[in-house]
Design a protein around this motif. Sequence first.
Motif, PDB file in Angstrom:
ATOM      1  N   ALA A   1      29.626  32.590  44.008  1.00  0.00           N
ATOM      2  CA  ALA A   1      30.989  32.082  44.038  1.00  0.00           C
ATOM      3  C   ALA A   1      31.661  32.208  42.677  1.00  0.00           C
ATOM      4  CB  ALA A   1      30.977  30.619  44.486  1.00  0.00           C
ATOM      5  N   LEU A   2      30.906  31.920  41.609  1.00  0.00           N
ATOM      6  CA  LEU A   2      31.466  31.993  40.264  1.00  0.00           C
ATOM      7  C   LEU A   2      31.943  33.413  39.957  1.00  0.00           C
ATOM      8  CD1 LEU A   2      32.084  30.729  37.534  1.00  0.00           C
ATOM      9  CD2 LEU A   2      29.697  31.123  36.876  1.00  0.00           C
ATOM     10  N   LYS A   3      31.161  34.387  40.337  1.00  0.00           N
ATOM     11  CA  LYS A   3      31.533  35.786  40.085  1.00  0.00           C
ATOM     12  C   LYS A   3      32.870  36.109  40.760  1.00  0.00           C
ATOM     13  CE  LYS A   3      29.707  40.510  40.542  1.00  0.00           C
ATOM     14  NZ  LYS A   3      30.795  41.077  41.371  1.00  0.00           N
ATOM     15  N   ILE A   4      33.008  35.690  42.000  1.00  0.00           N
ATOM     16  CA  ILE A   4      34.222  36.009  42.756  1.00  0.00           C
ATOM     17  C   ILE A   4      35.425  35.241  42.214  1.00  0.00           C
ATOM     18  CG2 ILE A   4      35.304  35.757  45.037  1.00  0.00           C
ATOM     19  CD1 ILE A   4      32.507  36.442  46.203  1.00  0.00           C
ATOM     20  N   PHE A   5      35.249  33.948  41.923  1.00  0.00           N
ATOM     21  CA  PHE A   5      36.369  33.169  41.418  1.00  0.00           C
ATOM     22  C   PHE A   5      36.794  33.623  40.016  1.00  0.00           C
ATOM     23  CE2 PHE A   5      35.469  29.963  44.758  1.00  0.00           C
ATOM     24  CZ  PHE A   5      36.771  29.758  45.200  1.00  0.00           C
ATOM     25  N   LYS A   6      35.846  34.047  39.184  1.00  0.00           N
ATOM     26  CA  LYS A   6      36.210  34.540  37.851  1.00  0.00           C
ATOM     27  C   LYS A   6      36.994  35.843  37.957  1.00  0.00           C
ATOM     28  CE  LYS A   6      33.662  33.829  34.185  1.00  0.00           C
ATOM     29  NZ  LYS A   6      32.563  33.757  33.200  1.00  0.00           N
ATOM     30  N   GLU A   7      36.634  36.672  38.939  1.00  0.00           N
ATOM     31  CA  GLU A   7      37.408  37.895  39.163  1.00  0.00           C
ATOM     32  C   GLU A   7      38.834  37.556  39.571  1.00  0.00           C
ATOM     33  OE1 GLU A   7      35.178  40.004  42.099  1.00  0.00           O
ATOM     34  OE2 GLU A   7      33.702  40.780  40.651  1.00  0.00           O
ATOM     35  N   LYS A   8      38.971  36.497  40.390  1.00  0.00           N
ATOM     36  CA  LYS A   8      40.305  36.107  40.847  1.00  0.00           C
ATOM     37  C   LYS A   8      41.156  35.605  39.668  1.00  0.00           C
ATOM     38  CE  LYS A   8      41.940  35.832  44.365  1.00  0.00           C
ATOM     39  NZ  LYS A   8      41.767  34.893  45.491  1.00  0.00           N
ATOM     40  N   ILE A   9      40.609  34.742  38.818  1.00  0.00           N
ATOM     41  CA  ILE A   9      41.445  34.188  37.751  1.00  0.00           C
ATOM     42  C   ILE A   9      41.695  35.210  36.633  1.00  0.00           C
ATOM     43  CG2 ILE A   9      40.783  31.804  38.220  1.00  0.00           C
ATOM     44  CD1 ILE A   9      39.049  31.861  35.732  1.00  0.00           C
ATOM     45  N   SER A  10      40.971  36.321  36.655  1.00  0.00           N
ATOM     46  CA  SER A  10      41.268  37.386  35.690  1.00  0.00           C
ATOM     47  C   SER A  10      42.522  38.158  36.103  1.00  0.00           C
ATOM     48  CB  SER A  10      40.080  38.353  35.576  1.00  0.00           C
ATOM     49  OG  SER A  10      39.922  39.109  36.773  1.00  0.00           O
ATOM     50  N   ASP A  11      43.009  37.890  37.310  1.00  0.00           N
ATOM     51  CA  ASP A  11      44.219  38.547  37.814  1.00  0.00           C
ATOM     52  C   ASP A  11      45.217  37.470  38.263  1.00  0.00           C
ATOM     53  OD1 ASP A  11      46.143  40.149  38.902  1.00  0.00           O
ATOM     54  OD2 ASP A  11      44.921  40.947  40.538  1.00  0.00           O
ATOM     55  N   PRO A  12      45.879  36.816  37.291  1.00  0.00           N
ATOM     56  CA  PRO A  12      46.782  35.718  37.646  1.00  0.00           C
ATOM     57  C   PRO A  12      47.907  36.130  38.576  1.00  0.00           C
ATOM     58  CG  PRO A  12      46.903  36.217  35.292  1.00  0.00           C
ATOM     59  CD  PRO A  12      45.771  36.998  35.829  1.00  0.00           C
ATOM     60  N   ASP A  13      48.331  37.391  38.504  1.00  0.00           N
ATOM     61  CA  ASP A  13      49.399  37.842  39.406  1.00  0.00           C
ATOM     62  C   ASP A  13      48.965  37.740  40.861  1.00  0.00           C
ATOM     63  OD1 ASP A  13      51.068  38.348  37.300  1.00  0.00           O
ATOM     64  OD2 ASP A  13      50.652  40.509  37.229  1.00  0.00           O
ATOM     65  N   SER A  14      47.685  38.009  41.112  1.00  0.00           N
ATOM     66  CA  SER A  14      47.157  37.906  42.473  1.00  0.00           C
ATOM     67  C   SER A  14      47.216  36.458  42.964  1.00  0.00           C
ATOM     68  CB  SER A  14      45.721  38.430  42.520  1.00  0.00           C
ATOM     69  OG  SER A  14      45.137  38.189  43.790  1.00  0.00           O
ATOM     70  N   ILE A  15      46.867  35.535  42.079  1.00  0.00           N
ATOM     71  CA  ILE A  15      46.919  34.113  42.455  1.00  0.00           C
ATOM     72  C   ILE A  15      48.362  33.682  42.690  1.00  0.00           C
ATOM     73  CG2 ILE A  15      46.412  31.768  41.683  1.00  0.00           C
ATOM     74  CD1 ILE A  15      44.025  32.884  40.156  1.00  0.00           C
TER      75      ILE A  15
END
Length: 346
Positions: free
Chosen positions: A44-58
């Motif tokens: 989960a950490l791997k996936i969530f860290k990938e997400k927050i590395s792309d704030p535009d996606s969030i």
Amino acid sequence: MATSNSPSAANLSTGSTRFDFSSADSPPHKLSLSPDQLSYCHQALKIFKEKISDPDSISREFANLQANRMRASDMLLNATVAMSNANFDKNRYTDVLPFDKNRVVLNPCKDSRSSADGFVNASLIKASSSSSESVSEFIATQGPLPHTIEDFWEMVVQQHCPVIVMLTRLVDNYKTVKCGDYFPAEDNKPREFGNISVMAKWVKTTDTSLLLRNLEVNYKETEGQQPMSVLHIQYPEWPDHGVPKDTVAAREILKRLYQVPPSLGPIIVHCSAGIGRTGTYCAIHNTIQRILVGDMSALDLAKTVTTFRSQRIGMVQTMDQYFFCYNAIVDELEDLTGGTNAGTSS
């Protein structure tokens, strides 16, 4: 009001409402994970860290959530009990009403109050999970009004709620009342709300400015009943419509609640309206719990928020709160997997 023969009073002596909070004022212990849980957290950490590395996606995720949010007219169609003449003045905000399908329904009480379909502005909240017995349910509710405080405590007792998480001050910095004064501020000085007595056995302040209260709740007119023990956790520094400067205190609440079995009863979470700060905390708590039981559907935060919003309008109100969910989840997963992250600014 409830008497010694009422279902509400009988609930106080059942084992499901008893939990020893005598050591809850101590710092929370680090959770010991099984190999499977450690693996789930790493994934989960791997996936969530990938997400927050792309704030535009969030940002796009939240924009999509907002574009598809329930309209006020639809809320009104689904909140007929809250809109009734008997109940309308029990709502702190007219644009935040509990849906008929999942509202908390109070048992009748033998007092002068109209039962009015057992109404209280409170919603049962849960995310779909195959491991529901290991995942907490919540009651998201408004900060009680002066004339609904007794209803609030009836709800605590009737729903067997072992914990209340309060994410607001009683009065904000602009001197606006955000919540009724529904609990004792001092040790061993009981307060009475109708036929319900509430006493704080102890009050502590943590290093992160959380206020912890071990409350005993009882009916005044009952004899020989064991009082119900409730842990009250207040986070007064969480700003209305905003987010804290870091995730540490919000995650300390979660760390303190790891010890509380979900089977005891739902956790009450409230701020003022019971949707913004409340929805944010519920999303963080629920996501971490589901990851720990291997429910990887929890990695879809947008779906979790959508599910919550289908149960109470507007859960997680702002973009900042949505980003805060991501940051808190990553920080907690880093802690659980042995990281030393001290908290991410939001």
